[in-house]
Design a protein around this motif. Sequence first.
Motif, PDB file in Angstrom:
ATOM      1  N   TYR A 156       2.803  17.921   9.180  1.00 60.68           N
ATOM      2  CA  TYR A 156       2.878  16.467   9.858  1.00 60.68           C
ATOM      3  C   TYR A 156       2.356  15.574   8.822  1.00 60.68           C
ATOM      4  N   ARG A 157       3.017  14.277   8.752  1.00 60.58           N
ATOM      5  CA  ARG A 157       2.238  13.411   7.785  1.00 60.58           C
ATOM      6  C   ARG A 157       1.990  12.273   8.755  1.00 60.58           C
ATOM      7  N   GLN A 158       0.838  11.732   8.437  1.00 59.35           N
ATOM      8  CA  GLN A 158       0.415  10.462   9.305  1.00 59.35           C
ATOM      9  C   GLN A 158      -0.088   9.383   8.651  1.00 59.35           C
ATOM     10  N   PRO A 159      -0.181   8.080   8.692  1.00 59.59           N
ATOM     11  CA  PRO A 159      -0.574   7.224   8.024  1.00 59.59           C
ATOM     12  C   PRO A 159      -2.091   7.197   7.979  1.00 59.59           C
ATOM     13  N   LEU A 160      -2.604   6.711   7.051  1.00 64.79           N
ATOM     14  CA  LEU A 160      -4.009   6.701   6.910  1.00 64.79           C
ATOM     15  C   LEU A 160      -4.848   5.621   7.674  1.00 64.79           C
ATOM     16  N   GLY A 161      -4.212   4.454   7.760  1.00 68.12           N
ATOM     17  CA  GLY A 161      -4.798   3.501   8.747  1.00 68.12           C
ATOM     18  C   GLY A 161      -4.476   2.216   7.644  1.00 68.12           C
ATOM     19  N   VAL A 162      -5.566   1.531   7.267  1.00 70.29           N
ATOM     20  CA  VAL A 162      -5.317   0.410   6.436  1.00 70.29           C
ATOM     21  C   VAL A 162      -5.821   0.487   5.064  1.00 70.29           C
ATOM     22  N   THR A 163      -4.654   0.519   4.057  1.00 74.18           N
ATOM     23  CA  THR A 163      -5.134   0.611   2.682  1.00 74.18           C
ATOM     24  C   THR A 163      -5.535  -0.586   2.083  1.00 74.18           C
ATOM     25  N   GLY A 164      -6.416  -0.269   0.905  1.00 73.18           N
ATOM     26  CA  GLY A 164      -6.697  -1.539   0.208  1.00 73.18           C
ATOM     27  C   GLY A 164      -5.894  -1.751  -0.997  1.00 73.18           C
ATOM     28  N   GLN A 165      -5.733  -2.843  -1.623  1.00 69.40           N
ATOM     29  CA  GLN A 165      -4.983  -3.174  -2.971  1.00 69.40           C
ATOM     30  C   GLN A 165      -5.597  -4.057  -3.708  1.00 69.40           C
ATOM     31  N   ILE A 166      -6.057  -3.887  -4.876  1.00 70.94           N
ATOM     32  CA  ILE A 166      -6.681  -4.792  -5.903  1.00 70.94           C
ATOM     33  C   ILE A 166      -5.467  -4.785  -7.022  1.00 70.94           C
ATOM     34  N   ALA A 167      -5.086  -5.913  -6.964  1.00 74.69           N
ATOM     35  CA  ALA A 167      -3.868  -6.157  -8.112  1.00 74.69           C
ATOM     36  C   ALA A 167      -4.397  -7.096  -9.335  1.00 74.69           C
ATOM     37  N   PRO A 168      -3.743  -7.004 -10.399  1.00 72.79           N
ATOM     38  CA  PRO A 168      -4.059  -7.644 -11.517  1.00 72.79           C
ATOM     39  C   PRO A 168      -3.169  -8.934 -11.921  1.00 72.79           C
ATOM     40  N   TRP A 169      -3.561  -9.732 -13.016  1.00 76.54           N
ATOM     41  CA  TRP A 169      -2.867 -10.891 -13.104  1.00 76.54           C
ATOM     42  C   TRP A 169      -1.656 -10.709 -14.034  1.00 76.54           C
ATOM     43  N   ASN A 170      -1.556  -9.609 -14.581  1.00 79.36           N
ATOM     44  CA  ASN A 170      -0.173  -9.470 -15.953  1.00 79.36           C
ATOM     45  C   ASN A 170       0.986  -9.278 -15.348  1.00 79.36           C
ATOM     46  N   TYR A 171       1.004  -8.490 -14.053  1.00 77.17           N
ATOM     47  CA  TYR A 171       2.323  -8.539 -13.379  1.00 77.17           C
ATOM     48  C   TYR A 171       2.203  -8.698 -11.947  1.00 77.17           C
ATOM     49  N   PRO A 172       1.881  -9.916 -11.687  1.00 80.70           N
ATOM     50  CA  PRO A 172       1.561 -10.244 -10.282  1.00 80.70           C
ATOM     51  C   PRO A 172       2.733 -10.008  -9.170  1.00 80.70           C
ATOM     52  N   LEU A 173       3.767  -9.911  -9.470  1.00 84.27           N
ATOM     53  CA  LEU A 173       4.808  -9.735  -8.664  1.00 84.27           C
ATOM     54  C   LEU A 173       4.967  -8.236  -8.365  1.00 84.27           C
ATOM     55  N   THR A 174       5.099  -7.527  -9.464  1.00 87.23           N
ATOM     56  CA  THR A 174       5.187  -6.169  -9.420  1.00 87.23           C
ATOM     57  C   THR A 174       4.150  -5.251  -8.836  1.00 87.23           C
TER      58      THR A 174
END
Length: 529
Positions: A156-174
């Motif tokens: 079975y696969r289950q979600p981990l919970g709440v994931t974190g994301q830290i994004a850069p400035w060079n591709y702010p949409l992607t």
Amino acid sequence: MTPQRLKIGPLPAEFAAELRGLSANARIDRIDENADDNLIIEAPWTGETIGWVASGNEETVNEAFRRARRAQKSWRHVPVAERKKIFSRFHDSVLKNRELLADMVQLETGKSRNGAFDEVLDVANNTRYYINRVEKLMKPKKRRSAVPVLAKSYEYRQPLGVTGQIAPWNYPLTLGISDAIPSLLAGNGIVAKPDSSTPFTSLLVFKLLYEAGLPRDLVQLVTGSGRVVGTAISEQCDYLMFTGSTKTGKILGETMGRRLVGYSAELGGKNPLIIANDTDMDKTVRGAVEACFSNSGQLCVSIERIYVEQQSYEEFARRFAERTKAMTLGPGFDYETEMGSLASANQLKTVDEFVEDARDKGARIIAGGKARPDLGPYFYEPTVLTDVPDDARLLTEEVFGPVVYIQPVSDLQEAIRLANDTPYGLNSSVWAKPETAWKVGPQIDSGSVALNDGYVAPWSAIENASGGMKESGMAARHGDTGLLKYTAGKNVTEQRFMSMRGPESLSRKNYARIMSSAMRLGKLFKILP
């Protein structure tokens, strides 16, 4: 706690209308237009202020996680088919609003229109792929046991919970949303930090996702510094996706390792391009320009060094310099301008320092080599150097700008050796006849290898995982692993008929003899896993 407000400066009215009231997902406890901790967002083309957002703190992040965790408890039970419907609507909305999204990307980054539209396509491509894959990936899968008759086993696969994301400035949409898409489809919530200089693009694209039906609190966007907000996210998230410098990636890696929490990172690179004698020179020159100067060289997979077999070196250097000098450079929302601005004063300073260091130590500049303040505050010409000495920083350090050097090599084996002689291993490029390229490409130590292309082909091969080797990162995005990394595998196995250790009446000695014989037969006839 009150919703974060946005004060829109000299943006066109249609942008202001889209952004006002957008960031109810980013919470702060105090808002003051004149506060010193506000983040002022400027347009690189002109240096003018676009607007501002408030700078979050640890309390902001705590509240964001509280809200996201509460929302995720319900979201994880939403059927995958229903999640898909939301993202299907989002996919269509991204394409419908492509011009608005591209406008915002350009305003915040200063990149060309083509570069901005690449981001729109990438978001749609990611969304489409994971919509089509998520049900199969999340469906329980039957697995074999050592003794199939005696056990029925499922993964079975289950979600981990709440994931974190830290994004850069060079591709702010992607990079602002594409990594979030598989995490959300897998059933997670997200707390994300857009880069401090490009928050509006993230706010805008997530607005489209909310309008498509995503629960509002499930994604929390917290603006602020990496030192404060990024650190706080890494201390609470159930998995972290980071894109940025190797230096920062190592610091975050220490945090995640101490917490025993999963971590995926795309980091720096010093990406090589190899040119063989049997290449199609017309296509190679054109492709090398795109590989080196797309997004003004401000992308992790951009080419910064070119190795050319000696016989082809003079022709390539001459034609490549001519084509580089002919590039159209400037601001504008048209699709004809080939290269836009650097993103900031810091980027301009860094690029200029690298070029001047190489020039002072004897390198020869055959194209570009100077800033263009007549076009805007942060414009810098696409630049090509040769004869770069061993003690120049440019030779081994990542520039992250429109600067590349060319070096002749005696043969392809020397080119491969030089390509691999680096602590990085993110992207590489080989230009040659297909049979030659397929011999060279697999010998390069990088997470992606583009054959007769700079970087677009492997990046858009969405079914194939994309990551970095050595100090260029760990784990990967794209492919099935790009979603499965946001899940935990669970082994659920039923024992049937009798114990794996055999009936009680069977002596342990006979059990050992029977099981040993069974293992040998299993190996011989390949009937056991």
